[in-house]
Design an enzyme around this catalytic site. Structure first.
Site, short mmCIF file in Angstrom:
data_model
loop_
_atom_site.label_atom_id
_atom_site.label_comp_id
_atom_site.label_asym_id
_atom_site.label_seq_id
_atom_site.Cartn_x
_atom_site.Cartn_y
_atom_site.Cartn_z
N PRO A 15 -4.65 3.65 -9.28
CA PRO A 15 -5.53 3.14 -8.24
C PRO A 15 -6.91 2.69 -8.74
O PRO A 15 -7.51 3.33 -9.60
CB PRO A 15 -5.68 4.32 -7.27
CG PRO A 15 -5.23 5.51 -8.02
CD PRO A 15 -4.23 5.03 -9.03
N ASN A 16 -7.35 1.60 -8.16
CA ASN A 16 -8.67 0.99 -8.35
C ASN A 16 -8.81 0.24 -9.68
O ASN A 16 -9.81 -0.46 -9.88
CB ASN A 16 -9.80 2.03 -8.22
CG ASN A 16 -9.87 2.59 -6.82
OD1 ASN A 16 -9.91 1.82 -5.85
ND2 ASN A 16 -9.83 3.90 -6.68
N ARG A 23 -16.92 -3.89 -11.30
CA ARG A 23 -17.86 -2.82 -11.00
C ARG A 23 -17.87 -1.82 -12.17
O ARG A 23 -16.91 -1.71 -12.90
CB ARG A 23 -17.45 -2.07 -9.72
CG ARG A 23 -17.44 -2.95 -8.47
CD ARG A 23 -17.03 -2.14 -7.26
NE ARG A 23 -18.01 -1.08 -7.00
CZ ARG A 23 -19.13 -1.24 -6.32
NH1 ARG A 23 -19.41 -2.41 -5.81
NH2 ARG A 23 -19.95 -0.24 -6.13
N TYR A 28 -16.27 1.46 -17.59
CA TYR A 28 -14.90 0.98 -17.77
C TYR A 28 -14.79 -0.33 -18.55
O TYR A 28 -13.68 -0.81 -18.77
CB TYR A 28 -14.22 0.83 -16.40
CG TYR A 28 -14.13 2.14 -15.65
CD1 TYR A 28 -13.41 3.21 -16.17
CD2 TYR A 28 -14.80 2.32 -14.44
CE1 TYR A 28 -13.34 4.42 -15.51
CE2 TYR A 28 -14.72 3.52 -13.76
CZ TYR A 28 -14.00 4.57 -14.31
OH TYR A 28 -13.93 5.77 -13.65
N ASN A 79 -1.92 4.78 -17.18
CA ASN A 79 -3.25 5.26 -16.80
C ASN A 79 -3.15 5.62 -15.32
O ASN A 79 -3.24 4.73 -14.46
CB ASN A 79 -4.32 4.18 -17.03
CG ASN A 79 -5.71 4.70 -16.70
OD1 ASN A 79 -5.86 5.75 -16.07
ND2 ASN A 79 -6.72 3.97 -17.12
N ALA A 82 -7.30 8.03 -10.84
CA ALA A 82 -7.69 9.26 -10.13
C ALA A 82 -6.52 10.20 -9.91
O ALA A 82 -6.71 11.44 -9.83
CB ALA A 82 -8.34 8.90 -8.80
N GLU A 103 -0.34 8.74 -22.05
CA GLU A 103 -1.36 8.65 -21.00
C GLU A 103 -2.62 8.07 -21.61
O GLU A 103 -3.08 8.53 -22.65
CB GLU A 103 -1.62 10.06 -20.45
CG GLU A 103 -2.71 10.11 -19.39
CD GLU A 103 -2.86 11.53 -18.82
OE1 GLU A 103 -1.83 12.19 -18.54
OE2 GLU A 103 -4.01 11.96 -18.65
N HIS A 105 -6.68 6.69 -20.91
CA HIS A 105 -7.88 6.57 -20.07
C HIS A 105 -8.89 5.71 -20.78
O HIS A 105 -9.14 5.89 -21.99
CB HIS A 105 -8.48 7.95 -19.76
CG HIS A 105 -7.53 8.80 -19.01
ND1 HIS A 105 -7.25 8.59 -17.68
CD2 HIS A 105 -6.73 9.82 -19.41
CE1 HIS A 105 -6.33 9.45 -17.28
NE2 HIS A 105 -6.00 10.21 -18.32
N ARG A 112 -17.03 13.54 -18.86
CA ARG A 112 -17.46 13.18 -17.51
C ARG A 112 -17.51 14.41 -16.59
O ARG A 112 -17.62 15.52 -17.07
CB ARG A 112 -16.56 12.05 -16.99
CG ARG A 112 -16.62 10.82 -17.91
CD ARG A 112 -15.84 9.66 -17.38
NE ARG A 112 -16.37 9.21 -16.10
CZ ARG A 112 -15.73 8.39 -15.27
NH1 ARG A 112 -14.52 7.95 -15.58
NH2 ARG A 112 -16.28 8.03 -14.13
O1 CA2 Z 1 -11.09 6.36 -17.61
C1 CA2 Z 1 -10.06 6.06 -16.99
O2 CA2 Z 1 -9.28 5.19 -17.36
C2 CA2 Z 1 -9.78 6.75 -15.65
O3 CA2 Z 1 -8.37 6.96 -15.55
C3 CA2 Z 1 -10.25 5.79 -14.59
C4 CA2 Z 1 -10.17 6.38 -13.17
C5 CA2 Z 1 -10.81 7.76 -13.10
O4 CA2 Z 1 -10.59 8.32 -11.81
C6 CA2 Z 1 -10.27 8.70 -14.16
O5 CA2 Z 1 -10.96 9.93 -14.07
C7 CA2 Z 1 -10.46 8.10 -15.54
C8 CA2 Z 1 -10.89 5.48 -12.17
C9 CA2 Z 1 -10.47 4.07 -12.16
C10 CA2 Z 1 -11.40 3.32 -11.27
O6 CA2 Z 1 -11.47 2.00 -11.70
C11 CA2 Z 1 -12.60 1.31 -11.38
C12 CA2 Z 1 -12.60 0.01 -11.78
C13 CA2 Z 1 -13.69 -0.76 -11.53
C14 CA2 Z 1 -14.77 -0.24 -10.87
C15 CA2 Z 1 -14.74 1.06 -10.47
C16 CA2 Z 1 -13.65 1.83 -10.72
#
Ligand code: CA2
Length: 152
Positions: A15-16, A23, A28, A79, A82, A103, A105, A112
């Protein structure tokens, strides 16, 4: 001569991650998911493997895609975003696979917030790459191909 049996790899984004590049670039990176996927597919071609990518914001869709992958591919990169930290359903789905899973990230989850330090899914995968940005996906592909070559 060893011959790789790693023919098909699926890369799953949780997700996201479809919002990458738009953003929080300081966490990221500046690359969009489309640009990362293009690089992943190109790296797969160079390694001689067919790579497919999939992104979903929905836990059930991710579980469904993992179940489908069990019949279709030889290795998985995921990946879980969340859902890494919360999803027993994803962990159970990953646990059912009988091929290597990595996996990935983008950020270093251990640098974090405390809630990101625990991965629900990590115990169900072969290995984890965290904190190396988009290169983590490329290193994961490389590792899957090397594992298969070593095993053959
Ligand atoms: O570091 C990573 O790849 C994470 O899997 C990214 C997740 C986070 O919840 C994990 O703890 C670590 C969040 C992805 C959110 O993606 C975004 C992309 C653009 C802007 C904001 C968030």
């Amino acid at each position: 001569m060893s011959v790789t049996t790693m023919k098909r790899i699926l890369v799953i984004h949780g997700p996201n991650l479809n919002r990458l590049g738009h953003r929080e670039p300081e966490i990221y990176g500046r690359h969009t998911l489309a640009a990362i996927d293009a690089e992943i597919i190109q790296a797969g071609e160079a390694l001689g493997v067919d790579v497919q990518t999939f992104q979903s914001n929905h836990e059930g869709e991710l579980v469904g895609r993992i179940q489908q992958a069990a019949e279709e591919v030889d290795g998985l990169v995921i990946n879980p975003a969340a859902y890494t930290h919360t999803s027993v359903a994803l962990r159970d789905a990953l646990q059912m696979l009988d091929f290597p899973v990595i996996e990935v990230h983008l950020s270093n989850i251990y640098q974090r917030e405390d809630f990101r330090h625990h991965s629900m899914t990590a115990a169900a995968v072969t290995g984890q790459i965290t904190g190396l940005g988009k290169d983590g996906y490329l290193l994961a592909l490389d590792a899957l191909v090397r594992m298969a070559a070593d095993a053959s």
